[in-house]
Design a protein around this motif. Structure first.
Motif, PDB file in Angstrom:
ATOM      1  N   LYS A  34       0.830  -1.211   0.000  1.00 41.92           N
ATOM      2  CA  LYS A  34       0.000   0.000   0.000  1.00 41.92           C
ATOM      3  C   LYS A  34       0.863   1.260   0.000  1.00 41.92           C
ATOM      4  N   LEU A  35       1.842   1.296   0.878  1.00 38.77           N
ATOM      5  CA  LEU A  35       2.697   2.479   0.984  1.00 38.77           C
ATOM      6  C   LEU A  35       3.591   2.641  -0.239  1.00 38.77           C
ATOM      7  N   TYR A  36       4.120   1.545  -0.725  1.00 36.04           N
ATOM      8  CA  TYR A  36       5.016   1.598  -1.881  1.00 36.04           C
ATOM      9  C   TYR A  36       4.287   2.150  -3.107  1.00 36.04           C
ATOM     10  N   LEU A  37       3.095   1.641  -3.389  1.00 35.81           N
ATOM     11  CA  LEU A  37       2.320   2.121  -4.536  1.00 35.81           C
ATOM     12  C   LEU A  37       1.922   3.582  -4.351  1.00 35.81           C
ATOM     13  N   GLU A  38       1.621   3.968  -3.113  1.00 44.52           N
ATOM     14  CA  GLU A  38       1.267   5.362  -2.838  1.00 44.52           C
ATOM     15  C   GLU A  38       2.451   6.285  -3.124  1.00 44.52           C
ATOM     16  N   LEU A  39       3.645   5.868  -2.679  1.00 43.66           N
ATOM     17  CA  LEU A  39       4.831   6.705  -2.874  1.00 43.66           C
ATOM     18  C   LEU A  39       5.208   6.827  -4.346  1.00 43.66           C
ATOM     19  N   LEU A  40       4.886   5.812  -5.139  1.00 42.65           N
ATOM     20  CA  LEU A  40       5.200   5.862  -6.570  1.00 42.65           C
ATOM     21  C   LEU A  40       4.337   6.864  -7.322  1.00 42.65           C
ATOM     22  N   THR A  41       3.232   7.330  -6.712  1.00 43.17           N
ATOM     23  CA  THR A  41       2.367   8.298  -7.396  1.00 43.17           C
ATOM     24  C   THR A  41       2.989   9.685  -7.435  1.00 43.17           C
ATOM     25  N   TYR A  42       4.000   9.912  -6.621  1.00 38.33           N
ATOM     26  CA  TYR A  42       4.639  11.226  -6.624  1.00 38.33           C
ATOM     27  C   TYR A  42       5.612  11.334  -7.796  1.00 38.33           C
ATOM     28  N   LYS A  43       5.715  12.525  -8.343  1.00 34.65           N
ATOM     29  CA  LYS A  43       6.579  12.753  -9.495  1.00 34.65           C
ATOM     30  C   LYS A  43       8.052  12.739  -9.096  1.00 34.65           C
ATOM     31  N   THR A  44       8.340  13.126  -7.857  1.00 28.59           N
ATOM     32  CA  THR A  44       9.724  13.147  -7.372  1.00 28.59           C
ATOM     33  C   THR A  44       9.795  12.406  -6.046  1.00 28.59           C
ATOM     34  N   PRO A  45      10.948  11.830  -5.716  1.00 30.03           N
ATOM     35  CA  PRO A  45      11.102  11.147  -4.425  1.00 30.03           C
ATOM     36  C   PRO A  45      10.845  12.110  -3.264  1.00 30.03           C
ATOM     37  N   GLN A  46      10.164  11.622  -2.253  1.00 28.92           N
ATOM     38  CA  GLN A  46       9.767  12.449  -1.127  1.00 28.92           C
ATOM     39  C   GLN A  46      10.748  12.352   0.038  1.00 28.92           C
ATOM     40  N   GLY A  61       7.067   0.653   6.421  1.00 29.99           N
ATOM     41  CA  GLY A  61       7.312   2.016   5.964  1.00 29.99           C
ATOM     42  C   GLY A  61       8.741   2.231   5.519  1.00 29.99           C
ATOM     43  N   PHE A  62       9.679   1.648   6.257  1.00 25.84           N
ATOM     44  CA  PHE A  62      11.096   1.787   5.917  1.00 25.84           C
ATOM     45  C   PHE A  62      11.403   1.160   4.559  1.00 25.84           C
ATOM     46  N   ILE A  63      10.957  -0.079   4.360  1.00 21.12           N
ATOM     47  CA  ILE A  63      11.237  -0.766   3.105  1.00 21.12           C
ATOM     48  C   ILE A  63      10.509  -0.098   1.935  1.00 21.12           C
ATOM     49  N   ALA A  64       9.283   0.352   2.152  1.00 19.56           N
ATOM     50  CA  ALA A  64       8.542   1.039   1.086  1.00 19.56           C
ATOM     51  C   ALA A  64       9.262   2.313   0.665  1.00 19.56           C
ATOM     52  N   ALA A  65       9.749   3.077   1.636  1.00 21.89           N
ATOM     53  CA  ALA A  65      10.464   4.314   1.327  1.00 21.89           C
ATOM     54  C   ALA A  65      11.761   4.031   0.571  1.00 21.89           C
ATOM     55  N   CYS A  66      12.490   2.988   0.996  1.00 25.83           N
ATOM     56  CA  CYS A  66      13.739   2.633   0.311  1.00 25.83           C
ATOM     57  C   CYS A  66      13.459   2.161  -1.119  1.00 25.83           C
ATOM     58  N   ALA A  67      12.437   1.321  -1.291  1.00 27.24           N
ATOM     59  CA  ALA A  67      12.118   0.790  -2.619  1.00 27.24           C
ATOM     60  C   ALA A  67      11.647   1.888  -3.567  1.00 27.24           C
ATOM     61  N   ALA A  68      11.021   2.929  -3.012  1.00 27.61           N
ATOM     62  CA  ALA A  68      10.525   4.038  -3.837  1.00 27.61           C
ATOM     63  C   ALA A  68      11.572   5.139  -3.997  1.00 27.61           C
ATOM     64  N   ASN A  69      12.817   4.875  -3.585  1.00 30.38           N
ATOM     65  CA  ASN A  69      13.925   5.819  -3.726  1.00 30.38           C
ATOM     66  C   ASN A  69      13.689   7.136  -2.997  1.00 30.38           C
ATOM     67  N   CYS A  70      12.968   7.083  -1.889  1.00 25.51           N
ATOM     68  CA  CYS A  70      12.725   8.280  -1.091  1.00 25.51           C
ATOM     69  C   CYS A  70      13.849   8.516  -0.098  1.00 25.51           C
ATOM     70  N   ARG A  71      13.892   9.720   0.438  1.00 22.32           N
ATOM     71  CA  ARG A  71      14.800  10.013   1.538  1.00 22.32           C
ATOM     72  C   ARG A  71      14.009   9.779   2.820  1.00 22.32           C
ATOM     73  N   VAL A  72      14.438   8.834   3.610  1.00 19.82           N
ATOM     74  CA  VAL A  72      13.696   8.479   4.811  1.00 19.82           C
ATOM     75  C   VAL A  72      14.512   8.821   6.052  1.00 19.82           C
ATOM     76  N   PHE A  73      13.873   9.513   6.982  1.00 19.30           N
ATOM     77  CA  PHE A  73      14.497   9.927   8.231  1.00 19.30           C
ATOM     78  C   PHE A  73      13.885   9.092   9.355  1.00 19.30           C
ATOM     79  N   LEU A  74      14.679   8.285  10.009  1.00 18.80           N
ATOM     80  CA  LEU A  74      14.189   7.456  11.096  1.00 18.80           C
ATOM     81  C   LEU A  74      14.067   8.319  12.356  1.00 18.80           C
TER      82      LEU A  74
END
Length: 495
Positions: A34-46, A61-74
């Motif tokens: 769910k999160l991974y597909l949601e993050l892919l809807t953005y035009k740029t990594p979040q 959430g961590f894996i979804a953010a990494c797979a979607a090439n986002c910058r994730v802050f723990l």
């Protein structure tokens, strides 16, 4: 970046149905998708703040953010309002993933903030009543993993890592312990490098991951798994508490390996673990190195080896003097680390030289090439022209068996430069500092024995056992000011 996403997705597909012990693997899969597909809807990594308290939601959430090439802050869900404001000002996030109990920042899993309004519409609200700055364009590396570290000052920083730096740490760990799969029993926070790397080792090697709150473990051993198949990671204060219970001691002795890190361990604790036949592996590492870079193997520990450990395969360590000259074995100096697991910098700054890292710790390599830590350069106390390292004094005080915990710091002194000050938790209320000092006279030079002794009920340690030096200084200053009208000096008596 696409290949990195495929690599992460392949790890997801390769997991068996029982890799998450005590949690629903299919729930993890659903949340991730769910999160991974949601993050892919953005035009740029979040830029995402991940502040999930519940482990499965955090990991999804961590894996979804990494797979979607986002910058994730723990993030630590228990940060206070001031700390969250500090983080918001620094990060300027696009999104928050939170569990509704993380400092009041969100009440749903997925919260769009400013910068994502055009894509998703709506009027995002800051539920804590704090202003949300606009996102910045700093740090052009999209798929980065920011891991919080407070150091000894308590001020929050984020070490910039990538999937590759974390994987370099995993590879070094598996090579060192000669493993194909790593089963991890995690009682440490997943937002901290010590907890996150337990997940990374198991997830990427096809191993099992058991996650339990330390309070649950402390109340009773977990009997529905086989400890001999697992690595468990603890900090010294956790080990101390478990060894106070015979049932938990017997349970802990069954583990394949008990990794011990996060803060220096004292000799009394290590001897008690050795006596109980705990397969302990004291480690040395930090957030900036993606966890451990030196570790004592359990068999060596049980045979009496005392050091910070053998250097892991993915790391090179040299000891240098202040001029940068490389020192020989058993010569104390500055620790220089080279490793593919090194962080790239502290957000938002990328280090200019990423080939090596000189840390604040001082140490030496013994004749076996094992690392030995002497102390922290920034914690060094200079009293009467003599250099003193708190770790030596703390160890001697603990050896008296009259304290439950102790920290040694330097307080400004008019004549001596700094006065050595011990802030300690006595084992019994009636124990006086004079009794402790009497024993120390046979163990330490006179100038190393603390001039000031401050008994307290608790010390400002975080969940990893690290002490907050700034709070220690405040405690000492406040207490001493109550006793002295002027700043403490060598003519004053200890409180």
């Amino acid at each position: 970046m696409a290949s990195k996403s495929m690599e992460i997705l392949d790890y997801i597909k390769g997991q068996n149905d029982y890799w998450l012990i005590g949690s629903d693997r299919f729930h993890f899969q659903q949340l991730f998708e769910k999160l991974y597909l949601e993050l892919l809807t953005y035009k740029t990594p979040q830029k995402i703040l991940l502040a999930e308290r519940e482990p499965v939601r955090f990991l999804a959430g961590f894996i979804a953010a990494c797979a979607a090439n986002c910058r994730v802050f723990l993030c630590n869900p228990d940060w206070g309002k001031q700390e969250w404001q500090e983080v918001f000002n620094l990060v300027q996030p696009n999104l928050i993933l939170g569990d509704g109990d993380s400092g009041g920042w969100s009440k749903i899993v997925y919260v769009p903030l400013r910068g994502s309004e055009v894509a998703h519409g709506g009027d995002p609200q800051d539920r804590a009543g704090l202003p949300l700055p606009m996102p910045s364009s700093q740090l052009p590396i999209p798929n980065t993993i920011m891991i919080p570290t407070g150091g000894s000052s308590g001020k929050i920083k984020f070490a910039i890592h990538t999937w590759d730096t974390l994987m370099a740490s995993v590879k070094g760990f598996t090579e060192y312990f000669q493993l194909n799969q790593v089963n991890s029993f995690c009682v440490l926070p997943l937002y901290h490098v010590s907890g996150l790397m337990q997940f990374m080792r198991s997830f990427t090697t096809g191993g099992k991951l058991a996650i339990f709150p330390f309070k649950q473990v402390e109340s009773s051993p977990i009997y529905h798994l086989e400890p001999s198949e697992f690595f468990i990671s603890l900090v010294p204060t956790q080990l101390q508490r478990l060894l106070q219970n015979p049932d938990l001691t017997a349970w802990l002795s069954q583990f394949k390996t008990v990794l011990l890190g996060g803060a220096p361990a004292w000799n009394e604790l290590l001897e008690k673990a050795r006596f109980s036949r705990i397969r302990l592996a004291p480690t040395y590492g930090m957030t900036e190195t993606a966890s451990q870079i030196a570790t004592v193997k359990p068999d060596d520990f049980l045979n009496g080896k005392i050091s910070s450990g053998q250097i892991l395969p993915h790391v090179q360590i040299t000891i240098c003097n202040e001029k940068g000259d490389i020192l020989k074995s058993n010569q104390k100096g500055n620790i220089i680390i080279k490793s593919q697991s090194l962080a790239l910098g502290y957000y938002p700054e990328i280090w200019k030289n990423q080939d090596y890292l000189q840390v604040d710790d001082l140490g030496f390599l013994d004749n076996d090439g094992h690392l030995n830590i002497v102390g922290r350069s920034s914690n060094k106390i200079i009293t009467g022209g003599e250099n003193v390292y708190p770790i030596e004094i703390e160890s001697a005080i603990r050896a008296t068996q009259m304290v439950n915990d102790v920290c040694v710091i330097g307080i400004p002194d008019k004549q001596w430069g700094q006065a050595i000050t011990a802030i300690y938790i006595p084992k019994k209320a009636e124990i006086s500092s004079l009794e402790i000092q009497k024993i120390l006279k046979d163990k330490l030079c006179k100038f190393k024995i603390p001039k000031h002794w401050i008994p307290v009920s608790t010390l400002p340690r975080n969940t990893q056992g690290k002490i907050n030096q700034q709070q220690l200084q405040e405690i000492a200053t406040n207490v001493l000011q109550m006793y002295f009208k002027s700043p403490p000096n060598n003519n004053t008596n200890s409180p």
